[in-house]
Design a protein around this motif. Structure first.
Motif, PDB file in Angstrom:
ATOM      1  N   UNK A 141      42.511  75.490   0.156  1.00 27.87           N
ATOM      2  CA  UNK A 141      42.025  75.350   1.524  1.00 27.87           C
ATOM      3  C   UNK A 141      41.813  73.927   2.006  1.00 27.87           C
ATOM      4  N   UNK A 142      42.577  72.992   1.429  1.00 26.36           N
ATOM      5  CA  UNK A 142      42.481  71.618   1.909  1.00 26.36           C
ATOM      6  C   UNK A 142      41.378  70.798   1.279  1.00 26.36           C
ATOM      7  N   UNK A 143      40.687  71.362   0.297  1.00 28.91           N
ATOM      8  CA  UNK A 143      39.591  70.628  -0.356  1.00 28.91           C
ATOM      9  C   UNK A 143      40.009  70.252  -1.774  1.00 28.91           C
ATOM     10  N   UNK A 144      40.071  68.959  -2.048  1.00 34.36           N
ATOM     11  CA  UNK A 144      40.327  68.519  -3.417  1.00 34.36           C
ATOM     12  C   UNK A 144      39.223  69.083  -4.308  1.00 34.36           C
ATOM     13  N   UNK A 145      39.619  69.787  -5.361  1.00 32.00           N
ATOM     14  CA  UNK A 145      38.656  70.515  -6.193  1.00 32.00           C
ATOM     15  C   UNK A 145      38.804  70.100  -7.649  1.00 32.00           C
ATOM     16  N   UNK A 146      37.667  69.821  -8.265  1.00 33.09           N
ATOM     17  CA  UNK A 146      37.643  69.355  -9.659  1.00 33.09           C
ATOM     18  C   UNK A 146      36.990  70.436 -10.519  1.00 33.09           C
ATOM     19  N   UNK A 147      37.635  70.787 -11.617  1.00 32.04           N
ATOM     20  CA  UNK A 147      36.966  71.611 -12.628  1.00 32.04           C
ATOM     21  C   UNK A 147      36.246  70.660 -13.573  1.00 32.04           C
TER      22      UNK A 147
ATOM     23  N   UNK B  15      33.263  69.654  -7.044  1.00 28.35           N
ATOM     24  CA  UNK B  15      33.488  69.924  -8.461  1.00 28.35           C
ATOM     25  C   UNK B  15      32.781  71.212  -8.848  1.00 28.35           C
ATOM     26  N   UNK B  16      33.537  72.085  -9.492  1.00 31.10           N
ATOM     27  CA  UNK B  16      33.032  73.393  -9.910  1.00 31.10           C
ATOM     28  C   UNK B  16      32.845  73.373 -11.425  1.00 31.10           C
ATOM     29  N   UNK B  17      31.690  73.813 -11.885  1.00 35.11           N
ATOM     30  CA  UNK B  17      31.422  73.877 -13.322  1.00 35.11           C
ATOM     31  C   UNK B  17      32.159  75.066 -13.921  1.00 35.11           C
ATOM     32  N   UNK B  18      32.851  74.819 -15.018  1.00 32.65           N
ATOM     33  CA  UNK B  18      33.512  75.899 -15.758  1.00 32.65           C
ATOM     34  C   UNK B  18      33.098  75.784 -17.230  1.00 32.65           C
ATOM     35  N   UNK B  19      33.019  76.929 -17.909  1.00 36.46           N
ATOM     36  CA  UNK B  19      32.571  76.899 -19.310  1.00 36.46           C
ATOM     37  C   UNK B  19      33.720  76.523 -20.251  1.00 36.46           C
ATOM     38  N   UNK B  20      34.960  76.863 -19.867  1.00 34.32           N
ATOM     39  CA  UNK B  20      36.122  76.571 -20.709  1.00 34.32           C
ATOM     40  C   UNK B  20      37.235  76.057 -19.807  1.00 34.32           C
ATOM     41  N   UNK B  21      37.493  74.771 -19.853  1.00 36.18           N
ATOM     42  CA  UNK B  21      38.433  74.191 -18.878  1.00 36.18           C
ATOM     43  C   UNK B  21      39.872  74.592 -19.172  1.00 36.18           C
ATOM     44  N   UNK B  22      40.217  74.806 -20.445  1.00 32.65           N
ATOM     45  CA  UNK B  22      41.582  75.257 -20.759  1.00 32.65           C
ATOM     46  C   UNK B  22      41.837  76.616 -20.115  1.00 32.65           C
ATOM     47  N   UNK B  23      40.841  77.477 -20.201  1.00 30.84           N
ATOM     48  CA  UNK B  23      40.939  78.806 -19.603  1.00 30.84           C
ATOM     49  C   UNK B  23      40.992  78.709 -18.076  1.00 30.84           C
ATOM     50  N   UNK B  24      40.173  77.810 -17.503  1.00 27.51           N
ATOM     51  CA  UNK B  24      40.148  77.643 -16.039  1.00 27.51           C
ATOM     52  C   UNK B  24      41.505  77.170 -15.523  1.00 27.51           C
ATOM     53  N   UNK B  25      42.133  76.236 -16.241  1.00 25.93           N
ATOM     54  CA  UNK B  25      43.456  75.734 -15.851  1.00 25.93           C
ATOM     55  C   UNK B  25      44.502  76.846 -15.975  1.00 25.93           C
ATOM     56  N   UNK B  26      44.445  77.580 -17.069  1.00 32.20           N
ATOM     57  CA  UNK B  26      45.406  78.674 -17.285  1.00 32.20           C
ATOM     58  C   UNK B  26      45.265  79.729 -16.192  1.00 32.20           C
ATOM     59  N   UNK B  27      44.039  80.076 -15.843  1.00 33.37           N
ATOM     60  CA  UNK B  27      43.811  81.080 -14.795  1.00 33.37           C
ATOM     61  C   UNK B  27      44.272  80.569 -13.434  1.00 33.37           C
ATOM     62  N   UNK B  28      44.002  79.285 -13.160  1.00 31.27           N
ATOM     63  CA  UNK B  28      44.421  78.702 -11.884  1.00 31.27           C
ATOM     64  C   UNK B  28      45.939  78.751 -11.767  1.00 31.27           C
ATOM     65  N   UNK B  29      46.632  78.381 -12.848  1.00 28.57           N
ATOM     66  CA  UNK B  29      48.098  78.430 -12.856  1.00 28.57           C
ATOM     67  C   UNK B  29      48.585  79.864 -12.665  1.00 28.57           C
TER      68      UNK B  29
ATOM     69  N   UNK C  38      33.971  61.072 -15.596  1.00 25.46           N
ATOM     70  CA  UNK C  38      32.921  60.049 -15.596  1.00 25.46           C
ATOM     71  C   UNK C  38      31.625  60.527 -16.250  1.00 25.46           C
ATOM     72  N   UNK C  39      31.505  61.840 -16.473  1.00 31.68           N
ATOM     73  CA  UNK C  39      30.343  62.368 -17.184  1.00 31.68           C
ATOM     74  C   UNK C  39      30.582  62.429 -18.695  1.00 31.68           C
ATOM     75  N   UNK C  40      31.817  62.074 -19.114  1.00 29.19           N
ATOM     76  CA  UNK C  40      32.148  62.158 -20.527  1.00 29.19           C
ATOM     77  C   UNK C  40      32.542  63.560 -20.960  1.00 29.19           C
ATOM     78  N   UNK C  41      32.693  64.464 -19.983  1.00 25.90           N
ATOM     79  CA  UNK C  41      33.144  65.822 -20.288  1.00 25.90           C
ATOM     80  C   UNK C  41      34.551  66.004 -19.736  1.00 25.90           C
ATOM     81  N   UNK C  42      35.200  67.107 -20.104  1.00 19.99           N
ATOM     82  CA  UNK C  42      36.584  67.311 -19.691  1.00 19.99           C
ATOM     83  C   UNK C  42      36.666  67.815 -18.249  1.00 19.99           C
ATOM     84  N   UNK C  43      37.597  67.231 -17.503  1.00 19.49           N
ATOM     85  CA  UNK C  43      37.800  67.593 -16.100  1.00 19.49           C
ATOM     86  C   UNK C  43      39.288  67.794 -15.819  1.00 19.49           C
TER      87      UNK C  43
END
Ligand code: CO
Length: 128
Positions: free
Chosen positions: A119-125, A76-90, A105-110
């Motif tokens: 690269x074959x690694x399930x990755x969580x923002x 899991x990689x920490x991001x400051x703005x998940x909407x932006x992280x998703x948009x950039x990933x797309x 599970x931390x009560x924050x957005x993922x």
């Protein structure tokens, strides 16, 4: 890049917690459950280890455990703005498993990125 946590699939959560406490002196900081899994978070420096025990065989972690056995499940990689992280990933052509952020599970957005895009690694923002 900042690692927020590393997720490890286990078949017995209490046993795994005891192992990490004994072997690494890890401190248990948080436990959380859904109808699909029960999890424990242990402090590991600036990051955490997330131990995941499935509660249902037909859940994603249940299938992972059945197919591959216990072991590294995701990072899991920490991001400051998940909407932006998703948009950039797309924009970079990555395939998202979660099209929209959801509460983790931390009560924050993922949101999870498909392993085939990283690269074959399930990755969580994790928004943190
Ligand atoms: Co996680």
């Amino acid at each position: 890049m900042k690692i927020h946590h590393v997720g490890v699939a286990v078949s017995d959560l209490d046993e795994a917690i005891a192992l990490y406490q004994k072997v690494f002196g890890a401190e248990l900081v948080h436990r959380a459950s859904t109808d699909e899994l029960t999890a424990a978070f242990l402090q590991a420096g600036d990051a955490e280890v997330e131990l995941l025990q499935p509660l249902r065989d037909d859940s994603p972690v249940g299938k992972f455990l059945a197919n591959r056995g216990p072991g590294l499940h995701h990072i899991a990689v920490a991001v400051s703005d998940i909407d932006e992280a998703i948009a950039e990933a797309r924009a970079d052509g990555l395939e998202m498993i979660d099209q929209e952020p959801r509460i983790g599970l931390h009560g924050t957005r993922i949101a999870f990125v498909h392993p085939k895009s990283v690269g074959g690694v399930l990755t969580e923002f994790v928004e943190a």
